[in-house]
Design an enzyme around this catalytic site. Structure first.
Site, PDB file in Angstrom:
ATOM      1  N   PRO A  60       0.822  -1.206   0.000  1.00 24.33           N
ATOM      2  CA  PRO A  60       0.000   0.000   0.000  1.00 24.33           C
ATOM      3  C   PRO A  60       0.861   1.263   0.000  1.00 24.33           C
ATOM      4  O   PRO A  60       1.953   1.285   0.567  1.00 24.33           O
ATOM      5  CB  PRO A  60      -0.800  -0.123   1.304  1.00 24.33           C
ATOM      6  CG  PRO A  60      -0.749  -1.559   1.656  1.00 24.33           C
ATOM      7  CD  PRO A  60       0.562  -2.068   1.149  1.00 24.33           C
ATOM      8  N   GLU A  61       0.358   2.307  -0.642  1.00 26.58           N
ATOM      9  CA  GLU A  61       1.062   3.585  -0.671  1.00 26.58           C
ATOM     10  C   GLU A  61       0.351   4.566   0.248  1.00 26.58           C
ATOM     11  O   GLU A  61      -0.626   4.209   0.911  1.00 26.58           O
ATOM     12  CB  GLU A  61       1.164   4.061  -2.120  1.00 26.58           C
ATOM     13  CG  GLU A  61       1.880   3.015  -2.972  1.00 26.58           C
ATOM     14  CD  GLU A  61       2.124   3.403  -4.424  1.00 26.58           C
ATOM     15  OE1 GLU A  61       2.106   4.607  -4.750  1.00 26.58           O
ATOM     16  OE2 GLU A  61       2.346   2.485  -5.240  1.00 26.58           O
ATOM     17  N   LYS A  83       4.265   4.908   5.433  1.00 26.36           N
ATOM     18  CA  LYS A  83       3.567   3.620   5.361  1.00 26.36           C
ATOM     19  C   LYS A  83       3.431   2.969   6.732  1.00 26.36           C
ATOM     20  O   LYS A  83       3.189   1.776   6.853  1.00 26.36           O
ATOM     21  CB  LYS A  83       4.288   2.707   4.377  1.00 26.36           C
ATOM     22  CG  LYS A  83       4.300   3.308   2.965  1.00 26.36           C
ATOM     23  CD  LYS A  83       4.995   2.438   1.951  1.00 26.36           C
ATOM     24  CE  LYS A  83       5.000   3.126   0.590  1.00 26.36           C
ATOM     25  NZ  LYS A  83       5.636   2.305  -0.447  1.00 26.36           N
ATOM     26  N   GLN A 125       4.556  -3.465   6.312  1.00 23.88           N
ATOM     27  CA  GLN A 125       5.511  -4.138   5.438  1.00 23.88           C
ATOM     28  C   GLN A 125       4.748  -4.760   4.266  1.00 23.88           C
ATOM     29  O   GLN A 125       3.819  -4.167   3.737  1.00 23.88           O
ATOM     30  CB  GLN A 125       6.335  -5.144   6.233  1.00 23.88           C
ATOM     31  CG  GLN A 125       7.135  -4.488   7.371  1.00 23.88           C
ATOM     32  CD  GLN A 125       7.724  -5.468   8.341  1.00 23.88           C
ATOM     33  OE1 GLN A 125       7.013  -6.250   8.962  1.00 23.88           O
ATOM     34  NE2 GLN A 125       9.044  -5.447   8.476  1.00 23.88           N
ATOM     35  N   ASN A 142       4.998   3.214  -5.693  1.00 30.79           N
ATOM     36  CA  ASN A 142       5.269   2.735  -7.039  1.00 30.79           C
ATOM     37  C   ASN A 142       4.290   3.260  -8.084  1.00 30.79           C
ATOM     38  O   ASN A 142       4.684   3.743  -9.139  1.00 30.79           O
ATOM     39  CB  ASN A 142       5.285   1.197  -7.056  1.00 30.79           C
ATOM     40  CG  ASN A 142       6.091   0.659  -8.207  1.00 30.79           C
ATOM     41  OD1 ASN A 142       7.120   1.223  -8.572  1.00 30.79           O
ATOM     42  ND2 ASN A 142       5.631  -0.425  -8.801  1.00 30.79           N
ATOM     43  N   ARG A 157      11.040  -3.091  -9.386  1.00 30.84           N
ATOM     44  CA  ARG A 157       9.690  -2.513  -9.296  1.00 30.84           C
ATOM     45  C   ARG A 157       9.223  -2.100 -10.678  1.00 30.84           C
ATOM     46  O   ARG A 157       9.977  -1.563 -11.498  1.00 30.84           O
ATOM     47  CB  ARG A 157       9.689  -1.286  -8.371  1.00 30.84           C
ATOM     48  CG  ARG A 157      10.251  -1.530  -6.977  1.00 30.84           C
ATOM     49  CD  ARG A 157       9.362  -2.411  -6.123  1.00 30.84           C
ATOM     50  NE  ARG A 157       8.061  -1.813  -5.870  1.00 30.84           N
ATOM     51  CZ  ARG A 157       7.828  -0.905  -4.927  1.00 30.84           C
ATOM     52  NH1 ARG A 157       8.821  -0.464  -4.156  1.00 30.84           N
ATOM     53  NH2 ARG A 157       6.617  -0.433  -4.731  1.00 30.84           N
TER      54      ARG A 157
END
Length: 273
Positions: free
Chosen positions: A2-3, A53, A70, A169, A262
């Site tokens: 998650p962002e 995060k 994480q 990302n 990524r």
């Protein structure tokens, strides 16, 4: 993973169950944390705040639960009277009159006094948070002008929470596309106009994603994409996850590349090197 926008939504959901309530009971799935139960049980819960995060849950005793999901951690809220079953390992369970907040699978958890937050190994390194009300265009511009970041490629820099917290990302692909900057450019190579455009995009797209539950494009672009395919993952992004789809600006096929393991998406025409 998650962002920033997703973490803030999780914080909002947890806050609805916890904030303003007394902690009736609390249990930890990690034995090392049990000594802190006396600092938390019976005290009011004052806030739930995202930090990049991570999440902070503050108690009226002055103590704070720090957690970072994480890759596999997940918070679940269970309203009073409801049941919820999971095969995941339960790490935290906080009970109030409204219900329960449970954290599963995460292991990066600590209990700190509020006076210790500034020296925490993760929190101390964070840059300004893009979803914090106190973060302005000027805040982000100041960061973009710092010489210590000038030689770093934007594709790497926009994943670094010590540069700006809350990025991630999908956001880096969407932000860089929106301002026509190639991901492999170095920060120091940008003109003043490009820096200002980048600062604006970093704030506006991150906040738009939060406010719209994940949509990064403008309302006009969303409607146009939705007209051709009414699928959320199709119309929420301009480029991320859209390899080979015609660019919304120039119709060149969107390209996918990898950097540091990524996924990264760009338009080779609109974002020429």
């Amino acid at each position: 993973m998650p962002e920033g926008p997703e973490i803030k939504h999780a914080a909002d959901e947890i806050a609805r169950v916890l904030v303003g309530q007394g902690c009736n009971n609390i249990a930890f799935g990690l034995a090392r944390l049990n000594t802190h139960i006396k600092h938390l049980k019976g005290y009011n819960i004052d806030y739930v705040k995202p930090k990049a995060k991570a999440l902070l849950i503050g108690f009226s005793s002055g103590y704070v639960i720090y957690s970072h999901n994480q890759l596999y951690g997940k918070w679940v809220c269970v309203e009073r009277g409801q049941t919820f079953e999971s095969n995941r390992q339960l790490r935290i369970k906080i009970e109030t009159d409204k219900g329960e907040a449970r954290l599963y699978s995460a292991s990066d958890i600590d209990v700190l006094h509020s006076s210790e937050l500034g020296s925490h190994s993760f929190l101390a390194k964070l840059g300004p948070d893009l979803l914090d009300d106190d973060t302005t265009i000027e805040t982000v511009l100041t960061r973009l002008k710092e010489s210590r970041f000038s030689k770093r490629r934007l594709a790497n820099l926009l994943l670094d929470q010590s540069f700006l917290a809350g990025t991630g990302n999908y956001l880096r692909s969407e932000v860089l596309f929106s301002v026509g900057i190639h991901p492999f450019k170095k920060l120091g190579e940008l003109s003043d106009d490009k820096r200002h455009a980048l600062a604006n995009a970093l704030l506006s797209i991150t906040r738009r994603s939060y406010e719209t539950n994940g949509i990064c494009v403008s309302e006009d672009i969303k409607r146009s994409l939705q007209a051709s395919r009414d699928e959320f993952e199709y119309y929420r992004f301009a480029v991320f996850g859209q390899a080979q789809r015609p660019c919304i600006n120039c119709k060149t096929p969107v390209e996918k590349t990898d950097m540091a393991g990524r996924r990264l998406y760009l338009c080779p025409t609109c974002q020429h090197a």
